[in-house]
Design an enzyme around this catalytic site. Structure first.
Site, PDB file in Angstrom:
ATOM      1  N   ARG A 115       6.926 -16.799  -9.835  1.00  0.00           N
ATOM      2  CA  ARG A 115       7.164 -15.648 -10.602  1.00  0.00           C
ATOM      3  C   ARG A 115       7.975 -14.841 -10.687  1.00  0.00           C
ATOM      4  O   ARG A 115       8.469 -14.332 -11.427  1.00  0.00           O
ATOM      5  CB  ARG A 115       5.345 -14.868 -10.338  1.00  0.00           C
ATOM      6  N   CYS A 125       5.041  -7.822  -2.725  1.00  0.00           N
ATOM      7  CA  CYS A 125       3.831  -9.460  -3.133  1.00  0.00           C
ATOM      8  C   CYS A 125       2.655  -9.124  -2.409  1.00  0.00           C
ATOM      9  O   CYS A 125       3.219  -9.060  -0.735  1.00  0.00           O
ATOM     10  CB  CYS A 125       5.102 -10.706  -3.075  1.00  0.00           C
ATOM     11  N   VAL A 126       1.800  -9.914  -2.486  1.00  0.00           N
ATOM     12  CA  VAL A 126       0.857  -9.985  -1.872  1.00  0.00           C
ATOM     13  C   VAL A 126       0.209 -10.883  -1.915  1.00  0.00           C
ATOM     14  O   VAL A 126      -0.277 -11.644  -2.711  1.00  0.00           O
ATOM     15  CB  VAL A 126      -0.317  -8.930  -2.112  1.00  0.00           C
ATOM     16  N   ILE A 127       0.204 -12.143  -0.501  1.00  0.00           N
ATOM     17  CA  ILE A 127      -0.537 -13.386  -1.174  1.00  0.00           C
ATOM     18  C   ILE A 127      -1.700 -13.363   0.024  1.00  0.00           C
ATOM     19  O   ILE A 127      -1.542 -12.996   1.039  1.00  0.00           O
ATOM     20  CB  ILE A 127       0.922 -14.860   0.415  1.00  0.00           C
ATOM     21  N   HIS A 173      -8.218  -8.346   3.440  1.00  0.00           N
ATOM     22  CA  HIS A 173      -7.467  -7.888   3.566  1.00  0.00           C
ATOM     23  C   HIS A 173      -6.625  -7.854   2.930  1.00  0.00           C
ATOM     24  O   HIS A 173      -5.888  -7.020   1.714  1.00  0.00           O
ATOM     25  CB  HIS A 173      -6.330  -7.828   4.853  1.00  0.00           C
ATOM     26  N   ASN A 197       3.953  -2.345 -13.448  1.00  0.00           N
ATOM     27  CA  ASN A 197       3.864  -3.177 -12.103  1.00  0.00           C
ATOM     28  C   ASN A 197       4.408  -4.354 -11.284  1.00  0.00           C
ATOM     29  O   ASN A 197       3.826  -4.716 -12.622  1.00  0.00           O
ATOM     30  CB  ASN A 197       1.948  -2.175 -11.802  1.00  0.00           C
ATOM     31  N   LEU A 218       1.329  -1.401   0.202  1.00  0.00           N
ATOM     32  CA  LEU A 218       0.275  -0.147  -0.099  1.00  0.00           C
ATOM     33  C   LEU A 218       0.874   1.318  -0.328  1.00  0.00           C
ATOM     34  O   LEU A 218       0.069   2.301  -0.508  1.00  0.00           O
ATOM     35  CB  LEU A 218      -1.214   0.198   0.602  1.00  0.00           C
ATOM     36  N   GLU A 219       2.435   1.244   0.711  1.00  0.00           N
ATOM     37  CA  GLU A 219       2.816   2.441   0.725  1.00  0.00           C
ATOM     38  C   GLU A 219       3.665   2.526  -0.701  1.00  0.00           C
ATOM     39  O   GLU A 219       4.420   3.432  -0.779  1.00  0.00           O
ATOM     40  CB  GLU A 219       4.459   2.285   1.615  1.00  0.00           C
ATOM     41  N   THR A 230      -8.766 -13.361   5.454  1.00  0.00           N
ATOM     42  CA  THR A 230      -9.226 -11.881   5.473  1.00  0.00           C
ATOM     43  C   THR A 230      -9.637 -11.020   4.040  1.00  0.00           C
ATOM     44  O   THR A 230      -8.584 -11.650   3.096  1.00  0.00           O
ATOM     45  CB  THR A 230      -8.273 -11.055   6.389  1.00  0.00           C
TER      46      THR A 230
END
Length: 181
Positions: free
Chosen positions: A129, A83-85, A91, A115, A60-61, A89
């Protein structure tokens, strides 16, 4: 499955004028993001460009850091890495959607951003990846930023011969300079 598919990958532009790219990385999963950074650096250097690297706490930053750098520095392009896993939730959805949306909006306003924030279901998907000798999504994000820089330079160098043009200057009702009939 995706690893067996072939894709058309554009040749990376080569720059003969100085080109400076900022890599912004959220190293939350640093084993994954370290590989993304390796790929991005190699792609930027292969194009004859230079890079700086900064780290931020999370995905997010990343857009905020890019916006700050755009306002206060002189970078030609930006590479967003992270990386977002998916967890247990919602989130995950917020982080993926909001970071992507912010990057897209900045791109639509004229910033040249690649991106490379991975959004995956599992850590093993992220590793595949990220690998610079594999899918090289970090290198792909850097290539995207470089392509946008090249397009921006190409189109900003050509005059826009559309609309109405006049060399005349109108000051308080008087016309000075050449006029056209």
């Amino acid at each position: 499955m995706a690893a067996s598919e072939t894709h058309n990958i554009l040749e990376t532009p080569i720059f003969d004028t100085p080109t400076k790219v900022l890599i912004v990385v959220a190293p939350y999963y640093n084993d994954v993001t370290d590989e993304l950074v390796v790929g991005a650096k190699a792609e930027i250097e292969a194009a004859g460009a230079t890079w700086d690297l900064i780290e931020v706490p999370g995905a997010l930053e990343v857009p905020t850091a890019i916006a700050i750098a755009d306002r206060t520095s002189n970078f030609d392009g930006f590479v967003a890495l992270g990386c977002v896993i998916r967890g247990e939730t919602t989130h995950y959805d917020t982080v993926c959607n909001d970071s992507s949306r912010a990057i897209t909006l900045m791109g639509l306003s004229g910033l040249c951003i690649g991106n490379g924030i991975l959004t995956v279901e599992t850590k093993s998907q992220a590793v595949v990846r990220a690998q610079a000798k594999g899918q090289n999504k970090g290198g792909g994000a850097a290539a995207a930023a470089l392509h946008l820089v090249a397009l921006s330079r190409k189109w900003s160098a050509s005059p826009k011969d559309v609309g109405f043009h006049s060399d005349a200057i109108r000051i308080a009702g008087k016309t000075t300079g050449p006029t056209t009939a």
